[in-house]
Design a protein around this motif. Structure first.
Motif, PDB file in Angstrom:
ATOM      1  N   ALA A  21       0.836  -1.207   0.000  1.00 27.64           N
ATOM      2  CA  ALA A  21       0.000   0.000   0.000  1.00 27.64           C
ATOM      3  C   ALA A  21       0.870   1.255   0.000  1.00 27.64           C
ATOM      4  CB  ALA A  21      -0.938  -0.014   1.208  1.00 27.64           C
ATOM      5  N   SER A  22       1.924   1.249   0.778  1.00 29.85           N
ATOM      6  CA  SER A  22       2.835   2.399   0.792  1.00 29.85           C
ATOM      7  C   SER A  22       3.521   2.575  -0.555  1.00 29.85           C
ATOM      8  CB  SER A  22       3.878   2.230   1.897  1.00 29.85           C
ATOM      9  OG  SER A  22       3.259   2.212   3.160  1.00 29.85           O
ATOM     10  N   MET A  23       3.898   1.476  -1.180  1.00 27.53           N
ATOM     11  CA  MET A  23       4.489   1.546  -2.525  1.00 27.53           C
ATOM     12  C   MET A  23       3.500   2.189  -3.497  1.00 27.53           C
ATOM     13  SD  MET A  23       7.628  -0.145  -2.919  1.00 27.53           S
ATOM     14  CE  MET A  23       7.567  -0.437  -4.659  1.00 27.53           C
ATOM     15  N   PHE A  30       3.779   3.404 -11.356  1.00 29.66           N
ATOM     16  CA  PHE A  30       3.663   1.949 -11.418  1.00 29.66           C
ATOM     17  C   PHE A  30       4.358   1.293 -10.242  1.00 29.66           C
ATOM     18  CE2 PHE A  30       7.895   2.482 -13.001  1.00 29.66           C
ATOM     19  CZ  PHE A  30       8.555   1.309 -12.674  1.00 29.66           C
ATOM     20  N   VAL A  31       3.919   0.063  -9.953  1.00 22.33           N
ATOM     21  CA  VAL A  31       4.562  -0.798  -8.961  1.00 22.33           C
ATOM     22  C   VAL A  31       4.536  -2.206  -9.521  1.00 22.33           C
ATOM     23  CG1 VAL A  31       4.360  -1.841  -6.657  1.00 22.33           C
ATOM     24  CG2 VAL A  31       3.936   0.607  -6.964  1.00 22.33           C
ATOM     25  N   THR A  32       5.661  -2.889  -9.436  1.00 21.93           N
ATOM     26  CA  THR A  32       5.736  -4.300  -9.819  1.00 21.93           C
ATOM     27  C   THR A  32       6.227  -5.088  -8.622  1.00 21.93           C
ATOM     28  OG1 THR A  32       6.248  -3.760 -12.113  1.00 21.93           O
ATOM     29  CG2 THR A  32       6.777  -5.989 -11.383  1.00 21.93           C
ATOM     30  N   MET A  33       5.573  -6.202  -8.348  1.00 24.92           N
ATOM     31  CA  MET A  33       5.978  -7.090  -7.269  1.00 24.92           C
ATOM     32  C   MET A  33       6.283  -8.449  -7.876  1.00 24.92           C
ATOM     33  SD  MET A  33       3.816  -7.994  -3.882  1.00 24.92           S
ATOM     34  CE  MET A  33       4.433  -9.096  -2.649  1.00 24.92           C
ATOM     35  N   THR A  48       1.021  -2.827 -11.154  1.00 27.52           N
ATOM     36  CA  THR A  48      -0.032  -1.813 -11.232  1.00 27.52           C
ATOM     37  C   THR A  48       0.465  -0.641 -12.054  1.00 27.52           C
ATOM     38  OG1 THR A  48       0.670  -0.562  -9.288  1.00 27.52           O
ATOM     39  CG2 THR A  48      -0.816  -2.421  -8.912  1.00 27.52           C
ATOM     40  N   LEU A  49      -0.450   0.014 -12.705  1.00 27.55           N
ATOM     41  CA  LEU A  49      -0.157   1.239 -13.439  1.00 27.55           C
ATOM     42  C   LEU A  49      -1.248   2.244 -13.097  1.00 27.55           C
ATOM     43  CD1 LEU A  49       1.468   2.820 -15.596  1.00 27.55           C
ATOM     44  CD2 LEU A  49      -0.082   1.825 -17.306  1.00 27.55           C
ATOM     45  N   CYS A 128      10.441  -5.617  -5.247  1.00 23.46           N
ATOM     46  CA  CYS A 128       9.481  -4.593  -5.651  1.00 23.46           C
ATOM     47  C   CYS A 128      10.181  -3.516  -6.471  1.00 23.46           C
ATOM     48  CB  CYS A 128       8.832  -3.958  -4.435  1.00 23.46           C
ATOM     49  SG  CYS A 128       7.805  -5.095  -3.479  1.00 23.46           S
ATOM     50  N   VAL A 129       9.493  -3.062  -7.491  1.00 21.99           N
ATOM     51  CA  VAL A 129       9.987  -2.014  -8.372  1.00 21.99           C
ATOM     52  C   VAL A 129       8.925  -0.920  -8.390  1.00 21.99           C
ATOM     53  CG1 VAL A 129      10.658  -1.519 -10.752  1.00 21.99           C
ATOM     54  CG2 VAL A 129      11.204  -3.742  -9.749  1.00 21.99           C
TER      55      VAL A 129
END
Length: 146
Positions: A21-23, A30-33, A48-49, A128-129
């Motif tokens: 959630a913080s990411m 975007f966030v990639t896990m 996510t984008l 995580c990115v």
């Protein structure tokens, strides 16, 4: 998005959900896990984008990344959770577009998908990115350990 199943995650996933959630809150777009076995072998990913209208385009590994990861049960779970099927070679992943709901609900939805579809447990490792946002989150949550 099926919010009823989020309550099945329990408190043992709370820290992971909080980091994701913080990411989502701190990342500009975007966030990639990525998820790996304890031995470091790639298992799957979600990403996510943030779209211009404030909603999130969320993707989960398709049937070929890695090959054979989606069986009939996993496919049904994806459908039950509200994921849309891949649309072809140009878009090979499962996807869902979510309005900008409570960030913790979106993070929990990602973890729910990883747990129920891809059978991710606490024994798995994550990356995580964007990494710089992840490092900021970790420093903020647990102190300057990096």
């Amino acid at each position: 998005m099926n919010l009823e199943r989020i309550s099945t995650l329990g408190p043992d996933w709370a820290a992971t959900i909080d980091v994701i959630a913080s990411m989502l809150a701190w990342s500009e777009d975007f966030v990639t896990m990525n998820v790996f076995t304890a031995d470091g072998d790639f298992v799957t990913y979600v990403q996510t984008l943030l779209l211009e209208n404030g909603s999130f385009l969320i993707e989960a590994s398709g049937e070929t990344n890695p090959p054979g990861i989606i069986n009939a049960s996993a496919l049904q779970t994806l459908r039950d959770l509200g994921w849309q099927p891949p649309t072809g070679d140009d878009f090979p992943n499962f996807f869902i577009v979510l309005p900008t709901w409570e960030i913790h609900e979106i993070a929990a939805f990602l973890i729910l998908t990883l747990r129920d579809v891809y059978h991710i447990t606490h024994d798995h490792k994550y990356s995580c990115v964007p990494e710089e946002v992840f490092h900021q989150v970790v420093r903020w949550k647990v102190g300057n350990i990096l």
